[in-house]
Design a protein around this motif. Structure first.
Motif, PDB file in Angstrom:
ATOM      1  N   LEU A 107       0.825  -1.204   0.000  1.00 45.55           N
ATOM      2  CA  LEU A 107       0.000   0.000   0.000  1.00 45.55           C
ATOM      3  C   LEU A 107       0.862   1.258   0.000  1.00 45.55           C
ATOM      4  N   LYS A 108       1.943   1.244   0.768  1.00 47.32           N
ATOM      5  CA  LYS A 108       2.852   2.393   0.776  1.00 47.32           C
ATOM      6  C   LYS A 108       3.522   2.571  -0.582  1.00 47.32           C
ATOM      7  N   SER A 109       3.883   1.452  -1.223  1.00 49.29           N
ATOM      8  CA  SER A 109       4.523   1.532  -2.541  1.00 49.29           C
ATOM      9  C   SER A 109       3.578   2.150  -3.570  1.00 49.29           C
ATOM     10  N   ILE A 110       2.319   1.743  -3.545  1.00 46.13           N
ATOM     11  CA  ILE A 110       1.344   2.280  -4.496  1.00 46.13           C
ATOM     12  C   ILE A 110       1.114   3.763  -4.248  1.00 46.13           C
ATOM     13  N   LYS A 111       1.085   4.168  -2.973  1.00 49.74           N
ATOM     14  CA  LYS A 111       0.906   5.589  -2.667  1.00 49.74           C
ATOM     15  C   LYS A 111       2.093   6.405  -3.174  1.00 49.74           C
ATOM     16  N   ASN A 112       3.296   5.857  -3.070  1.00 53.46           N
ATOM     17  CA  ASN A 112       4.481   6.559  -3.593  1.00 53.46           C
ATOM     18  C   ASN A 112       4.418   6.672  -5.113  1.00 53.46           C
ATOM     19  N   ILE A 113       3.962   5.590  -5.760  1.00 56.84           N
ATOM     20  CA  ILE A 113       3.812   5.628  -7.214  1.00 56.84           C
ATOM     21  C   ILE A 113       2.780   6.681  -7.620  1.00 56.84           C
ATOM     22  N   GLU A 114       1.699   6.775  -6.863  1.00 55.72           N
ATOM     23  CA  GLU A 114       0.669   7.779  -7.166  1.00 55.72           C
ATOM     24  C   GLU A 114       1.224   9.193  -7.051  1.00 55.72           C
ATOM     25  N   LYS A 115       2.065   9.425  -6.051  1.00 57.10           N
ATOM     26  CA  LYS A 115       2.682  10.753  -5.911  1.00 57.10           C
ATOM     27  C   LYS A 115       3.558  11.074  -7.120  1.00 57.10           C
ATOM     28  N   ILE A 116       4.312  10.067  -7.575  1.00 59.03           N
ATOM     29  CA  ILE A 116       5.202  10.276  -8.721  1.00 59.03           C
ATOM     30  C   ILE A 116       4.406  10.563  -9.986  1.00 59.03           C
ATOM     31  N   THR A 117       3.366   9.767 -10.241  1.00 56.77           N
ATOM     32  CA  THR A 117       2.568   9.953 -11.462  1.00 56.77           C
ATOM     33  C   THR A 117       1.826  11.291 -11.446  1.00 56.77           C
ATOM     34  N   LYS A 118       1.348  11.706 -10.278  1.00 55.05           N
ATOM     35  CA  LYS A 118       0.679  13.009 -10.187  1.00 55.05           C
ATOM     36  C   LYS A 118       1.663  14.142 -10.446  1.00 55.05           C
ATOM     37  N   THR A 119       2.866  13.992  -9.919  1.00 57.13           N
ATOM     38  CA  THR A 119       3.891  15.018 -10.160  1.00 57.13           C
ATOM     39  C   THR A 119       4.268  15.088 -11.637  1.00 57.13           C
ATOM     40  N   MET A 120       4.429  13.917 -12.259  1.00 64.54           N
ATOM     41  CA  MET A 120       4.756  13.887 -13.688  1.00 64.54           C
ATOM     42  C   MET A 120       3.628  14.457 -14.526  1.00 64.54           C
ATOM     43  N   LYS A 121       2.393  14.257 -14.099  1.00 59.44           N
ATOM     44  CA  LYS A 121       1.254  14.840 -14.817  1.00 59.44           C
ATOM     45  C   LYS A 121       1.297  16.365 -14.745  1.00 59.44           C
ATOM     46  N   ILE A 122       1.619  16.895 -13.567  1.00 61.06           N
ATOM     47  CA  ILE A 122       1.700  18.352 -13.400  1.00 61.06           C
ATOM     48  C   ILE A 122       2.828  18.918 -14.263  1.00 61.06           C
ATOM     49  N   VAL A 123       3.974  18.233 -14.262  1.00 65.24           N
ATOM     50  CA  VAL A 123       5.109  18.690 -15.083  1.00 65.24           C
ATOM     51  C   VAL A 123       4.747  18.664 -16.561  1.00 65.24           C
ATOM     52  N   ALA A 124       4.077  17.588 -16.995  1.00 64.88           N
ATOM     53  CA  ALA A 124       3.687  17.482 -18.403  1.00 64.88           C
ATOM     54  C   ALA A 124       2.679  18.570 -18.771  1.00 64.88           C
ATOM     55  N   SER A 125       1.751  18.865 -17.861  1.00 58.26           N
ATOM     56  CA  SER A 125       0.769  19.917 -18.133  1.00 58.26           C
ATOM     57  C   SER A 125       1.444  21.272 -18.267  1.00 58.26           C
ATOM     58  N   THR A 126       2.475  21.502 -17.455  1.00 57.56           N
ATOM     59  CA  THR A 126       3.207  22.772 -17.533  1.00 57.56           C
ATOM     60  C   THR A 126       3.989  22.877 -18.838  1.00 57.56           C
ATOM     61  N   ARG A 127       4.613  21.763 -19.250  1.00 55.93           N
ATOM     62  CA  ARG A 127       5.415  21.776 -20.476  1.00 55.93           C
ATOM     63  C   ARG A 127       4.545  21.778 -21.725  1.00 55.93           C
TER      64      ARG A 127
END
Length: 301
Positions: free
Chosen positions: A35-55
């Motif tokens: 569960l902790k691993s999946i939550k960390n993955i979710e944080k990473i994917t959300k961050t990458m989504k924000i970066v992609a939206s900015t770019r």
């Protein structure tokens, strides 16, 4: 007082209970870790989504600028009535240069594989065509199936929005490869149809001979002694590459944003699933502990 057999039975029951608890605790810890691993993955994917939206905004601006140059270039050849030479069309299967424009980065869905599939379909019709792979992802995929066709691979693509300096450097590499000697040059790239979809598209580059043979080329006041067709060919090659890079970059950033959005949603669903499983497992462990305490108390009483 309990008999010796009763005492042994209680001890055996306690041992089984401790073993059962150990298994439950291990399972509970495993679920918690996952569960902790999946939550960390979710944080990473959300961050990458924000970066992609900015770019994406920067990518769209670069795409609009490149399109204006490409449209002006296309308008010139339309007014000049430039068309591929007939002998070039006949020699296409024996001598053709295919430039597959992609990038070095992944995590953007099927954008690289779909373009590679389109290039493979073309190579099935023109097996002798030479291929220049722009981007490590495209080079890797084409080397698996057509290693003899791939002449060179160009990396360092996709880190930033493309510029004319980058496309000119790629054009210089193609010219060193002998791009002037190919009767036909076709550029394959990803065209962003919308913010949610893309498709493989092509751009053709006219040879210097085709430019010089344009029926209405004389309407432009150009010095015939100058090497204008060669210069136009080099400029058009750089210009078409810039447009392909810009459109492919915009499609890639959009695809990465959508991929990270889907990954975040999938991670959220998995978090809900494993949260329920964790709570149920934890409740089962607590229940087993209570049962053991009550059983032990009843046995001693």
């Amino acid at each position: 007082m309990l008999s010796r057999a009763g005492v042994n039975a209680v001890r055996c029951g306690a041992m089984v209970s401790r073993a059962s608890q150990a298994r439950n605790y291990a399972t509970l810890k495993e679920v918690e870790t996952r569960l902790k691993s999946i939550k960390n993955i979710e944080k990473i994917t959300k961050t990458m989504k924000i970066v992609a939206s900015t770019r994406l905004n920067k990518a769209e601006r670069a795409n609009v600028t490149a399109k204006k140059f490409d449209q002006a270039d296309s308008a010139f050849y339309k007014n000049a009535e430039t068309k591929p030479l007939e002998e070039a069309e006949n020699a296409t299967k024996d001598s053709e240069l295919v430039v597959a424009v992609s990038s070095d980065k992944g995590l953007c869905g099927s954008i690289h594989s779909s373009l590679a599939k389109r290039v493979r379909l073309h190579l099935a019709e023109s097996p002798n065509a030479d291929v220049v792979a722009v981007g490590d992802k495209m080079r890797t995929q084409l080397m698996r199936t057509h290693p003899n066709n791939v002449k060179i691979g160009i990396n360092g693509i996709g880190k930033e929005a493309p510029t004319f300096q980058l496309s000119s450097a790629i054009a210089d590499t193609l010219l060193e490869l002998g791009a002037r000697n190919y009767p036909k040059i076709t550029i394959y790239y990803n065209d962003p149809v919308s913010s949610l979809s893309f498709e493989a598209a092509t751009k053709d580059v006219f040879s210097p001979e085709a430019i010089e043979s344009s029926p209405s080329f004389s309407k432009f006041e150009i010095d015939t002694d100058a090497n204008v067709p060669e210069d136009l060919f080099e400029y058009t090659l750089s210009n078409k590459l810039l447009a392909a890079l810009a459109e492919g970059y915009a499609a890639e950033i959009s695809a990465r944003r959508n991929a990270m959005d889907n990954a975040s949603k999938n991670a959220g669903d998995m978090i809900n699933k494993y949260s329920i499983l964790y709570n149920r497992t934890r409740q089962a462990v607590i229940t087993n502990e209570l049962v053991d305490i009550i059983t032990g108390a009843s046995s001693l009483g």
